[in-house]
Scaffold this active site. Sequence first.
Site, PDB file in Angstrom:
ATOM      1  N   HIS A 158       0.865  -1.283   0.042  1.00 40.78           N
ATOM      2  CA  HIS A 158      -0.070   0.066  -0.006  1.00 40.78           C
ATOM      3  C   HIS A 158       0.971   1.392  -0.027  1.00 40.78           C
ATOM      4  O   HIS A 158       0.765   2.214  -0.562  1.00 40.78           O
ATOM      5  CB  HIS A 158      -1.134  -0.150   1.134  1.00 40.78           C
ATOM      6  CG  HIS A 158      -1.560   1.259   1.623  1.00 40.78           C
ATOM      7  ND1 HIS A 158      -2.346   2.005   0.738  1.00 40.78           N
ATOM      8  CD2 HIS A 158      -1.135   2.278   2.670  1.00 40.78           C
ATOM      9  CE1 HIS A 158      -2.915   3.167   1.280  1.00 40.78           C
ATOM     10  NE2 HIS A 158      -2.068   3.350   2.483  1.00 40.78           N
ATOM     11  N   ASP A 199       6.582  21.463 -26.697  1.00 44.08           N
ATOM     12  CA  ASP A 199       6.656  20.120 -25.821  1.00 44.08           C
ATOM     13  C   ASP A 199       7.567  20.096 -25.080  1.00 44.08           C
ATOM     14  O   ASP A 199       8.295  21.159 -24.689  1.00 44.08           O
ATOM     15  CB  ASP A 199       6.982  19.138 -27.036  1.00 44.08           C
ATOM     16  CG  ASP A 199       6.389  17.715 -26.607  1.00 44.08           C
ATOM     17  OD1 ASP A 199       6.607  17.342 -25.622  1.00 44.08           O
ATOM     18  OD2 ASP A 199       5.288  17.207 -27.309  1.00 44.08           O
ATOM     19  N   TRP A 229       7.131   0.149   3.840  1.00 50.52           N
ATOM     20  CA  TRP A 229       7.515   0.628   2.435  1.00 50.52           C
ATOM     21  C   TRP A 229       9.097   1.112   2.789  1.00 50.52           C
ATOM     22  O   TRP A 229       9.747   1.545   1.602  1.00 50.52           O
ATOM     23  CB  TRP A 229       6.558   1.692   2.141  1.00 50.52           C
ATOM     24  CG  TRP A 229       6.837   2.953   2.764  1.00 50.52           C
ATOM     25  CD1 TRP A 229       6.515   3.423   4.278  1.00 50.52           C
ATOM     26  CD2 TRP A 229       7.598   4.312   2.360  1.00 50.52           C
ATOM     27  NE1 TRP A 229       6.667   4.776   4.409  1.00 50.52           N
ATOM     28  CE2 TRP A 229       7.382   5.247   3.439  1.00 50.52           C
ATOM     29  CE3 TRP A 229       8.270   4.443   0.854  1.00 50.52           C
ATOM     30  CZ2 TRP A 229       7.879   6.658   3.124  1.00 50.52           C
ATOM     31  CZ3 TRP A 229       8.543   5.814   0.724  1.00 50.52           C
ATOM     32  CH2 TRP A 229       8.389   6.826   1.959  1.00 50.52           C
ATOM     33  N   SER A 233      12.974   6.167 -14.154  1.00 50.59           N
ATOM     34  CA  SER A 233      11.855   6.739 -14.966  1.00 50.59           C
ATOM     35  C   SER A 233      11.930   8.234 -14.195  1.00 50.59           C
ATOM     36  O   SER A 233      11.923   9.281 -14.881  1.00 50.59           O
ATOM     37  CB  SER A 233      10.478   6.030 -14.788  1.00 50.59           C
ATOM     38  OG  SER A 233       9.621   7.090 -14.575  1.00 50.59           O
ATOM     39  N   SER A 234      11.807   8.141 -12.729  1.00 48.47           N
ATOM     40  CA  SER A 234      11.769   9.564 -12.100  1.00 48.47           C
ATOM     41  C   SER A 234      13.112  10.524 -12.640  1.00 48.47           C
ATOM     42  O   SER A 234      12.819  11.725 -12.884  1.00 48.47           O
ATOM     43  CB  SER A 234      11.793   9.212 -10.697  1.00 48.47           C
ATOM     44  OG  SER A 234      10.749   8.713 -10.320  1.00 48.47           O
ATOM     45  N   HIS A 262      13.127  11.755   3.295  1.00 48.87           N
ATOM     46  CA  HIS A 262      12.560  12.919   3.652  1.00 48.87           C
ATOM     47  C   HIS A 262      12.259  13.772   2.701  1.00 48.87           C
ATOM     48  O   HIS A 262      11.247  14.306   2.165  1.00 48.87           O
ATOM     49  CB  HIS A 262      13.306  13.594   4.891  1.00 48.87           C
ATOM     50  CG  HIS A 262      12.363  14.855   5.112  1.00 48.87           C
ATOM     51  ND1 HIS A 262      11.256  14.611   6.006  1.00 48.87           N
ATOM     52  CD2 HIS A 262      12.326  16.049   4.887  1.00 48.87           C
ATOM     53  CE1 HIS A 262      10.710  15.762   6.231  1.00 48.87           C
ATOM     54  NE2 HIS A 262      11.411  16.615   5.486  1.00 48.87           N
ATOM     55  N   GLU A 264      11.840  12.947  -0.315  1.00 49.54           N
ATOM     56  CA  GLU A 264      10.827  12.322  -1.113  1.00 49.54           C
ATOM     57  C   GLU A 264       9.277  13.108  -0.577  1.00 49.54           C
ATOM     58  O   GLU A 264       8.664  13.055  -1.444  1.00 49.54           O
ATOM     59  CB  GLU A 264      10.865  10.869  -0.702  1.00 49.54           C
ATOM     60  CG  GLU A 264       9.564  10.031  -1.456  1.00 49.54           C
ATOM     61  CD  GLU A 264       9.256   9.997  -2.684  1.00 49.54           C
ATOM     62  OE1 GLU A 264      10.314  10.257  -3.352  1.00 49.54           O
ATOM     63  OE2 GLU A 264       8.112   9.587  -3.239  1.00 49.54           O
ATOM     64  N   TYR A 286       8.629  15.674   0.475  1.00 45.29           N
ATOM     65  CA  TYR A 286       8.552  16.860   0.043  1.00 45.29           C
ATOM     66  C   TYR A 286       8.374  17.150  -1.857  1.00 45.29           C
ATOM     67  O   TYR A 286       7.548  17.825  -2.243  1.00 45.29           O
ATOM     68  CB  TYR A 286       9.599  18.006   0.214  1.00 45.29           C
ATOM     69  CG  TYR A 286       9.431  18.234   1.847  1.00 45.29           C
ATOM     70  CD1 TYR A 286       8.352  18.593   2.452  1.00 45.29           C
ATOM     71  CD2 TYR A 286      10.651  18.018   2.629  1.00 45.29           C
ATOM     72  CE1 TYR A 286       8.177  18.879   3.717  1.00 45.29           C
ATOM     73  CE2 TYR A 286      10.448  18.590   3.917  1.00 45.29           C
ATOM     74  CZ  TYR A 286       9.150  18.988   4.525  1.00 45.29           C
ATOM     75  OH  TYR A 286       9.249  18.914   5.959  1.00 45.29           O
ATOM     76  N   SER A 338      -1.263  27.231  -5.439  1.00 47.30           N
ATOM     77  CA  SER A 338      -0.843  28.795  -5.762  1.00 47.30           C
ATOM     78  C   SER A 338      -1.273  29.156  -6.949  1.00 47.30           C
ATOM     79  O   SER A 338      -1.266  30.185  -7.335  1.00 47.30           O
ATOM     80  CB  SER A 338       0.796  28.868  -5.729  1.00 47.30           C
ATOM     81  OG  SER A 338       1.206  28.257  -4.485  1.00 47.30           O
ATOM     82  N   HIS A 345      14.973  12.699  11.727  1.00 52.44           N
ATOM     83  CA  HIS A 345      13.820  12.943  12.867  1.00 52.44           C
ATOM     84  C   HIS A 345      12.988  11.634  12.372  1.00 52.44           C
ATOM     85  O   HIS A 345      12.206  11.567  13.092  1.00 52.44           O
ATOM     86  CB  HIS A 345      12.898  14.237  12.311  1.00 52.44           C
ATOM     87  CG  HIS A 345      12.386  14.467  11.014  1.00 52.44           C
ATOM     88  ND1 HIS A 345      12.485  15.444  10.436  1.00 52.44           N
ATOM     89  CD2 HIS A 345      11.747  13.350  10.388  1.00 52.44           C
ATOM     90  CE1 HIS A 345      11.844  15.196   9.213  1.00 52.44           C
ATOM     91  NE2 HIS A 345      11.360  13.895   8.992  1.00 52.44           N
ATOM     92  N   HIS A 346      13.294  10.711  11.658  1.00 53.92           N
ATOM     93  CA  HIS A 346      12.478   9.489  11.494  1.00 53.92           C
ATOM     94  C   HIS A 346      13.180   8.511  12.288  1.00 53.92           C
ATOM     95  O   HIS A 346      12.754   7.437  12.635  1.00 53.92           O
ATOM     96  CB  HIS A 346      12.363   8.875   9.832  1.00 53.92           C
ATOM     97  CG  HIS A 346      11.662   9.703   9.069  1.00 53.92           C
ATOM     98  ND1 HIS A 346      10.172   9.708   8.983  1.00 53.92           N
ATOM     99  CD2 HIS A 346      11.960  11.121   8.235  1.00 53.92           C
ATOM    100  CE1 HIS A 346       9.967  10.526   8.045  1.00 53.92           C
ATOM    101  NE2 HIS A 346      10.961  11.265   7.727  1.00 53.92           N
ATOM    102  N   THR A 396       7.143  26.957   5.564  1.00 61.50           N
ATOM    103  CA  THR A 396       5.830  26.379   5.178  1.00 61.50           C
ATOM    104  C   THR A 396       4.669  27.262   5.628  1.00 61.50           C
ATOM    105  O   THR A 396       3.614  27.430   5.057  1.00 61.50           O
ATOM    106  CB  THR A 396       5.708  24.833   5.795  1.00 61.50           C
ATOM    107  OG1 THR A 396       6.773  24.213   5.689  1.00 61.50           O
ATOM    108  CG2 THR A 396       4.255  24.316   5.013  1.00 61.50           C
ATOM    109  N   LYS A 439       4.162  30.031   3.187  1.00 60.87           N
ATOM    110  CA  LYS A 439       3.169  29.802   2.166  1.00 60.87           C
ATOM    111  C   LYS A 439       1.756  29.616   2.635  1.00 60.87           C
ATOM    112  O   LYS A 439       0.845  30.396   1.923  1.00 60.87           O
ATOM    113  CB  LYS A 439       3.682  28.205   1.771  1.00 60.87           C
ATOM    114  CG  LYS A 439       4.905  28.038   1.056  1.00 60.87           C
ATOM    115  CD  LYS A 439       5.154  27.017   0.090  1.00 60.87           C
ATOM    116  CE  LYS A 439       5.800  27.136  -0.891  1.00 60.87           C
ATOM    117  NZ  LYS A 439       5.244  27.435  -2.345  1.00 60.87           N
ATOM    118  N   ARG A 496       1.932   1.052  14.965  1.00 54.97           N
ATOM    119  CA  ARG A 496       1.530   0.995  13.301  1.00 54.97           C
ATOM    120  C   ARG A 496       1.759  -0.585  13.010  1.00 54.97           C
ATOM    121  O   ARG A 496       2.858  -1.313  13.730  1.00 54.97           O
ATOM    122  CB  ARG A 496       1.989   2.065  12.762  1.00 54.97           C
ATOM    123  CG  ARG A 496       3.502   2.059  12.691  1.00 54.97           C
ATOM    124  CD  ARG A 496       4.007   3.303  11.862  1.00 54.97           C
ATOM    125  NE  ARG A 496       4.168   3.329  10.473  1.00 54.97           N
ATOM    126  CZ  ARG A 496       4.822   4.113   9.728  1.00 54.97           C
ATOM    127  NH1 ARG A 496       5.860   4.643  10.184  1.00 54.97           N
ATOM    128  NH2 ARG A 496       4.713   3.979   8.495  1.00 54.97           N
TER     129      ARG A 496
END
Lengths: 378, 283, 531
Positions: C82, C111, C147, C174-175, C258, C260, C262, C273, C307-308, C333, C336, C455
Amino acid sequence: MGFASRITASALPIAYAACVSAQDAPSRYNLQPPVTGIATEIYSMHTLMLIICLVIFVGVFGVMFWSVIHHRKSRGAVAANFHENTAVEIAWTVVPILILLGMAWPATKTVIAMKDTSSPDITIKATGYQWKWGYDYLQGEGEGIRFLSNASTPREQIEGKAEKGAHYLLEVDNPVVVPVGKKVRVLTTAADVIHSWWVPAFGVKQDAIPGFIRDTWFRAEQEGIYRGNCAELCGKDHGFMPIEVHVVSAERYSAWVQGRLALTAAAKVDDAREWGLGELVERGRVVFEANCAACHQADGKGLPPAFPALDGSPLVQGDKAAQIDLVLKGKQGTAMMAFGAQLSDADLAAVITYTRNAWSNVSGEAVQPVEVAAGRGN
Amino acid sequence: MSETLERYFVPEPSKFPIFGSVALLLFGTGAALWLNKVGAGPWLFFAGIAILIYMLFGWFGQVVRESQGGHYGKRVDVSFRWSMGWFIFSEVMFFAAFFGALFYVRVLALPWLSTGDNEAVLWQGFSGEWPSAGPRAHEAFTPMGAWGIPAINTLILLTSGVTLTWAHYGLLGGRRGQLKLGLFLTILLGAIFIGLQAYEYLHAYVDLNLRLDSGIYGSTFYLLTGFHGLHVTVGAIMLTVMLFRVFAGHFDAEHHFGFEAAAWYWHFVDVVWLFLFVVVYWL
Amino acid sequence: MTTLTHDPIDTASGHSHAHGPTGLMRWITTTNHKDIGTMYMIFSFIMFLSGGVMALTIRAELFQPGLQVVEPEFFNQLTTMHGLVMVFGAIMPAFVGFANWMVPLMIGASDMAFARMNNWSFWLLPPAAILLLGSFFVPGGATAAGWTLYAPLSVQMGMGMDLAIFAIHIMGISSIMGAINIVVTILNMRAPGMTMMKMPLFCWTWLITAYLLIAVMPVLAGAVTMILTDRHFGTSFFNAAGGGDPVMYQHIFWFFGHPEVYIMILPAFGIVSQIIPTFARKPLFGYASMVYATASIAILSFVVWAHHMFTTGMPAAGQLFFMYATMLIAVPTGVKVFNWVATMWRGSMTFESPMLWATGFIFVFTMGGFTGLICAIAPIDIQVQDTYYVVAHFHYVLVAGSLFALFAGAYYWLPKWTGHMPNEFLGKLHFWCSIVFFNITFFPMHFLGLAGMPRRIPDYALQFADFNALATIGAFGFGLSQLIFLVVVVKCVRGGEKAEAQSWEGAEGLEWTVPSPAPHHTFEDAPVFKG
Ligand code: HEA
Ligand code: HEA
Ligand code: CUA
Ligand SMILES: [Cu+2]
């Protein structure tokens, strides 16, 4: 949809939270009641942060929703054309920084206090195994005590075939026992994958990393039974490796220590003596249920391919020494762990004998504790 | 004005990408099966590689034709430059992960394992000195010294950087002979490098008992040098293609981005080697 | 104000390229950014549904205490897949799809810079999805290591893990190609007159996101490669006995992980925006500070990863550094959020579906941001790490953040894509159902986490039963609500109110100067942008 209903819909979860928390015990909506100094600090810090965040939230969205109501085209609002204001922009950069500094200050103090594991009264090593905890009392009163702690919730309750008990999934066969008011240092490590030793009421959560020792500490101020879980995904039964800590008075602690040390002495005797086949099989069945059945299943059929069957296994039906070696040392890269570090010679001898004489395996031979002890050597 | 109105070249629909995708699908499935000893694995794996090679030939062939056909204007050229630059940056980050691992174990993990509670409770007597195969090392090995083949290889790569630049000057000055010779020498030096590297691996396995499974030293040594070797190989292939294109009369003083891209890549591989030489072999 | 010097579509030159392949081959071989954008979005929606079905299975198992629906091992596979499917299959490709469709239109390019490579970037995704989803059917099943694929649990897994590793490699290729394409397109193909600081904010956020992708996807590739060699070639990167360290994997993973997260939120900020000024009929407040804030978030994202890992037992100095750095991210943030509110302030607002979703986004995302901040306080994180509090946090920022912004953007640009206005009633219904059910699903998870529910568990203690039941009900409601979106899109493609070139009253920007639906080829000759 009118504005009022929009507001209600968005505010619903918050209103809901407020009213449910008002009518029920706090621990269902908030951190569990703390019983150590650190946990208390965390508890009040969390409350403080929550309030700060709520205030900012209400402020920011107060402005936004005021605007949403009043500055609508349908109300005849005409768009202004400003798109910059240096003063305001500086203000809303600086003010949050100040707020954050205010938050960081108490947090820093607590971090430093949490890390201070010096001069403990008692040191306990907690070792994570797939899927149980092993405890070694290394220092202080009770030094030398070792035991394994397995979840004790019966399968039937989990499968819904029996009524679930009050401490469903949070109960163990051998709880950790510590004296009240004493500084207990916990060393964590693991034998296979990463686990995490967590007791919420103590404000303690420390990953148990294979091959490394990490430490944490607590000083429980209140007698009682405190429960937690393994808090790092560690495979199939990650959800089934609870932690149960009994905080008791100094006297009761001493009594418990005496009892445990007597058991250890008895185990020494067991390891040394010669056993009969019948006794070994009988004891082996119990050891198997507690340590092996999670993977290899009670019927010995396993869950291939991850967890091979023992019933009919060539290894189990083959040479004794090879099986002893595997059970003692585990198999690298699989969930089969090195049980040598966990179980006594007598238990190992019993369980190996059991697997060789259960289901369709009928060797009729006994494996003696001394053979296991010999196997440890090489 | 003419620059702003120049049309940007947009290629026709192409069948090559889908070949590439199928190739990688087979490659990935095949590798996973092979690693788990399923019979069909190697077949799928090599089929994937074959299709990938076909795709690369076809695709780059078309790019070369388009380039020679004069379809790529100034702006396309700028795009190529940006993209090659950022591609190399992504490669830098890929190596950074492995260099990071080496740094981490040497500066943090081994000192941790050999001191304090880790040493006292779990790994008594472990010294943690580099080169180390970890506290449970079963077999002794000899680490790879810096001043034999690795030093020679450093010289070879540095020289190849010079010959390549010399070739580039030849191209810019219209001296085709110099271009061809320089490029050829660069490829030759690259090939010698790879040859020596292969010999070094053999020596490591046979004489030094230094293997991929020789603990963390073997792990970092082979992964870093192995991925670098792979990049040298790719770079040498790129340069070889450029050599063929030079023979075919491609490139002139103004239009030769293909050549430059291969050169950038080669220099990048060169710089990575210098870091490797210092942190893997020397220190 | 934007004006064009000449007709944006080229009618004179006759379309040589209109004669490409037709039918399926058109889609397989296409080099058109609009076709490719469409395929990205369809792909990501399919993945969203697959990931959603897994989520619903998880929720079904968690409806009541006890094991009812799935076995623990399979439960872990579901959780893992998931997460992977939603992150790499649904959210990221959806944003790339938006970039494909909109970036060239917004900057006046004909293009993407590398149209053929663009095709490959997309067509690498289905193979990756096949490897990933196919792994459910191999012996041992899919990987069940979460994950985050933490070693050494991931080293223990079966063949599904290898398939996942190769899938991640392919998605990474790909990315990276997609990101390079976007960077180059934005840097090199803007219409004359469109300076960087006049570029639509969506392009800015994507430019910065693309840099993040180029910087961190290779690091993830490196991390999973080390797992692969630890699994099969005897290396000891994550094995202490050989001198490695399991925690090293976490450092490398989160150095990717991390940034990722963002990657999954910055383009969402960009979409919002674009939408807020349109429906406030007022220019975006603080354009420059928006750009700087985005850049600051991106830069800071490289120094907060641990922080993880507060519970791994870092030295105090490490904990403090990562705590402070993480808290700092609240500042840009916040800028924003404040800018969006200031844009709405004294505007002349209407609330068509895109605006509704965008407003909902700000509201709910900010809640997720605040819980993130609470996680960032190291001592508090010791309590909530690996509990449902974190699950609540990241679904607030990912579902109510990224996903809601994607819906906002879809409603906003559907007229440009299809030529028809989306059905307002259904759009609003979709929004209200989603936001209500979203909160019913995920709000109680805060309580669960605080009260101590870990979890990644298939079964839980009895005191968590009520909120889990509520969350499950919410999840099914939320899932069903998403079918409304499917209906809206299908209806919109098939017909409905004709959309004008400038489909929304306050909409500005080059994309609104071309007809709706946007013709297959736009801006073959660059327009001159006068911002
Ligand atoms: C889109 C994705 C996204 C986003 C945007 C964020 C944003 C943030 N996240 Fe989150 N996070 C995740 C996705 C995301 N996160 C995921 C997926 C995980 C779990 C991964 C896993 O383990 O599986 C995670 C986990 C996670 C953790 C680890 C928890 C744990 O495992 O124990 C932490 C800890 O610090 C954290 C913090 C933050 C912070 C501080 C922000 C900040 O960026 C938030 C900033 C925003 C605001 C603060 C609100 C707006 C600001 C204002 C209105 C200004 C005024 C405010 C103040 C002055 C307070 N996140
Ligand atoms: C990136 C985006 C993303 C998105 C969009 C979602 C969406 C959802 N997630 Fe999330 N989730 C993650 C990312 C995401 N998740 C990650 C990274 C993890 C961590 C994994 C890990 O621990 O390793 C996680 C983990 C996670 C957990 C914790 C699992 C555990 O710890 O064991 C749960 C539990 O409730 C959950 C639930 C949901 C739900 C109910 C949705 C819903 O929003 C989904 C809604 C969509 C649908 C339901 C599909 C559409 C509808 C249909 C197909 C029609 C059929 C519907 C019906 C019949 C009702 N997720
Ligand atoms: Cu042990 Cu989770
Ligand atoms: Cu993070």
